[in-house]
Design an enzyme around this catalytic site. Sequence first.
Site, PDB file in Angstrom:
ATOM      1  N   VAL A 133      86.104  49.352  33.920  1.00  0.00           N
ATOM      2  CA  VAL A 133      85.208  48.564  33.082  1.00  0.00           C
ATOM      3  C   VAL A 133      85.145  49.276  31.745  1.00  0.00           C
ATOM      4  CG1 VAL A 133      82.868  47.683  32.755  1.00  0.00           C
ATOM      5  CG2 VAL A 133      83.849  47.791  35.048  1.00  0.00           C
ATOM      6  N   GLY A 134      85.633  48.614  30.711  1.00  0.00           N
ATOM      7  CA  GLY A 134      85.631  49.233  29.393  1.00  0.00           C
ATOM      8  C   GLY A 134      84.536  48.645  28.519  1.00  0.00           C
TER       9      GLY A 134
ATOM     10  N   GLU B  80      85.039  46.561  26.214  1.00  0.00           N
ATOM     11  CA  GLU B  80      85.325  45.172  25.867  1.00  0.00           C
ATOM     12  C   GLU B  80      86.080  44.423  26.943  1.00  0.00           C
ATOM     13  OE1 GLU B  80      85.921  45.764  21.112  1.00  0.00           O
ATOM     14  OE2 GLU B  80      87.713  45.666  22.345  1.00  0.00           O
TER      15      GLU B  80
ATOM     16  N   LYS C   9      93.858  42.865  32.669  1.00  0.00           N
ATOM     17  CA  LYS C   9      92.732  43.154  31.777  1.00  0.00           C
ATOM     18  C   LYS C   9      92.184  41.838  31.241  1.00  0.00           C
ATOM     19  CE  LYS C   9      91.666  45.655  27.465  1.00  0.00           C
ATOM     20  NZ  LYS C   9      92.090  46.737  26.567  1.00  0.00           N
TER      21      LYS C   9
ATOM     22  N   ASP D 214      91.205  53.496  17.791  1.00  0.00           N
ATOM     23  CA  ASP D 214      90.078  53.703  18.726  1.00  0.00           C
ATOM     24  C   ASP D 214      90.472  54.752  19.756  1.00  0.00           C
ATOM     25  OD1 ASP D 214      87.543  53.306  19.859  1.00  0.00           O
ATOM     26  OD2 ASP D 214      88.278  51.768  21.242  1.00  0.00           O
TER      27      ASP D 214
ATOM     28  N   PHE E 206      88.692  58.605  26.075  1.00  0.00           N
ATOM     29  CA  PHE E 206      88.361  57.436  26.899  1.00  0.00           C
ATOM     30  C   PHE E 206      89.497  56.421  26.925  1.00  0.00           C
ATOM     31  CE2 PHE E 206      84.331  59.272  25.683  1.00  0.00           C
ATOM     32  CZ  PHE E 206      83.619  59.238  26.882  1.00  0.00           C
TER      33      PHE E 206
HETATM   34  N1  LIG Z   1      97.235  49.562  33.085  1.00  0.00           N
HETATM   35  C1  LIG Z   1      96.139  50.072  33.655  1.00  0.00           C
HETATM   36  N2  LIG Z   1      96.198  50.606  34.896  1.00  0.00           N
HETATM   37  C2  LIG Z   1      95.101  51.111  35.486  1.00  0.00           C
HETATM   38  N3  LIG Z   1      93.870  51.136  34.930  1.00  0.00           N
HETATM   39  C3  LIG Z   1      93.740  50.618  33.686  1.00  0.00           C
HETATM   40  C4  LIG Z   1      94.851  50.068  32.982  1.00  0.00           C
HETATM   41  N4  LIG Z   1      94.426  49.637  31.773  1.00  0.00           N
HETATM   42  C5  LIG Z   1      93.107  49.904  31.724  1.00  0.00           C
HETATM   43  N5  LIG Z   1      92.675  50.501  32.862  1.00  0.00           N
HETATM   44  C6  LIG Z   1      91.286  50.919  33.170  1.00  0.00           C
HETATM   45  O1  LIG Z   1      90.391  49.964  32.600  1.00  0.00           O
HETATM   46  C7  LIG Z   1      89.511  50.573  31.655  1.00  0.00           C
HETATM   47  C8  LIG Z   1      89.321  49.661  30.463  1.00  0.00           C
HETATM   48  O2  LIG Z   1      90.531  49.450  29.799  1.00  0.00           O
HETATM   49  P1  LIG Z   1      90.691  49.568  28.231  1.00  0.00           P
HETATM   50  O3  LIG Z   1      92.067  49.111  27.881  1.00  0.00           O
HETATM   51  O4  LIG Z   1      90.316  50.927  27.756  1.00  0.00           O
HETATM   52  O5  LIG Z   1      89.648  48.455  27.709  1.00  0.00           O
HETATM   53  P2  LIG Z   1      88.295  48.524  26.830  1.00  0.00           P
HETATM   54  O6  LIG Z   1      88.680  47.974  25.503  1.00  0.00           O
HETATM   55  O7  LIG Z   1      87.370  47.604  27.522  1.00  0.00           O
HETATM   56  O8  LIG Z   1      87.827  49.942  26.752  1.00  0.00           O
HETATM   57  C9  LIG Z   1      90.176  51.893  31.298  1.00  0.00           C
HETATM   58  O9  LIG Z   1      89.228  52.857  30.959  1.00  0.00           O
HETATM   59  C10 LIG Z   1      90.919  52.264  32.569  1.00  0.00           C
HETATM   60  O10 LIG Z   1      90.055  52.920  33.462  1.00  0.00           O
HETATM   61 MG   LIG Z   2      88.901  51.615  26.397  1.00  0.00          MG
END
Ligand SMILES: Nc1ncnc2c1ncn2[C@@H]1O[C@H](COP(=O)(O)OP(=O)(O)O)[C@@H](O)[C@H]1O
Ligand SMILES: [Mg+2]
Length: 299
Positions: free
Chosen positions: A101-102, A104, A121, A227, A231
């Site tokens: 969960v990020g 966004e 995502k 960004d 994280f």
């Molecule tokens: N390809 C992936 N494989 C596994 N986990 C992922 C992947 N992409 C994102 N995540 C998980 O999802 C979370 C949110 O993704 P992220 O791209 O950072 O979106 P946000 O913009 O919401 O921060 C990450 O912190 C990570 O834990």
């Molecule tokens: Mg992120």
Amino acid sequence: MSTTHIAAQTLKSLSSEDWSVLSALERALEAYEVVPFEYISKTTNLHLDEVKFRLKRLDQLKLIHLTTNGATLVSAGLDALALRGFVKRNFISGIGPIIGVGKESDVYEAIDDAGRAYAVKFYRIGRISFRAIKIKRSYVEPTAHHHWLKVNISAAKKEFEAIKKLSQVGVSVPEVIARNRHALLMERIRGMLLVDCKELKEPKKVLKEILKNIRLAYTKAGIVNADLSEFNILCSDSKILLIDWPQAVSKEHPNATILLDRDVLNILKFFRRRFKIDCSMEDASFYVRGWRDSVELHS
Ligand SMILES: Nc1ncnc2c1ncn2[C@@H]1O[C@H](COP(=O)(O)OP(=O)(O)O)[C@@H](O)[C@H]1O
Ligand SMILES: [Mg+2]
């Protein structure tokens, strides 16, 4: 159960008429805040009574929001449409647990017929303000809803394009397989966020690897993440992957180098704080721009 799981479960129970009603609501995103029943009936070729009957069901399933004048597509409805797109193209056959969960987005595991795992995502920009609006007014303005659905679709487009370009020049990013609406289908990385790595076997090597990839993104793809921090880096075995690129800017952007330096500074600060590794900002900044061929790290 999350709205995404609800969307995934309803995939099988929806008829082709239900899908055409959902699609009609989606096509009307630009034109209407609340899509009138007559419009849906005309564009789907379904009788007005059937339209109302189907909308009632879709509303119960929480895929749309029904009012007395018409209906509005909501984010679970867009989830359902996007998932159906991936399923129809045979990329995946089901949705698994939530894996991230990020700020966004929500990221779910997905599987294909052969049992291979992927990550999907779903963009959720505007989610916070939805909640805030809901608390204050107990309903969500359809205009706000439509606006955010469009924002989320364009964020997914931007990230998809950026990651494709980055992987072409060899930047360590998850492989992106497809985009549908506000959803990105990616390689599922089994690893940990850098922020959760309390220990690293070779922290210097990891920092070097991160700087090398920032440099590659900037010099070869002309892209700045904008960004980047502990994280948005995944560590998998000895590999690192830079994730989360919707806000990326091109080298030509007037603030590109400021944003590039901010990304680098975030990373240097983190490695100094957690792993007691020092590196001068000037050295790192000149290195990622391609002005210097190497960077010195001290511990
Ligand atoms: N390809 C992936 N494989 C596994 N986990 C992922 C992947 N992409 C994102 N995540 C998980 O999802 C979370 C949110 O993704 P992220 O791209 O950072 O979106 P946000 O913009 O919401 O921060 C990450 O912190 C990570 O834990
Ligand atoms: Mg992120």
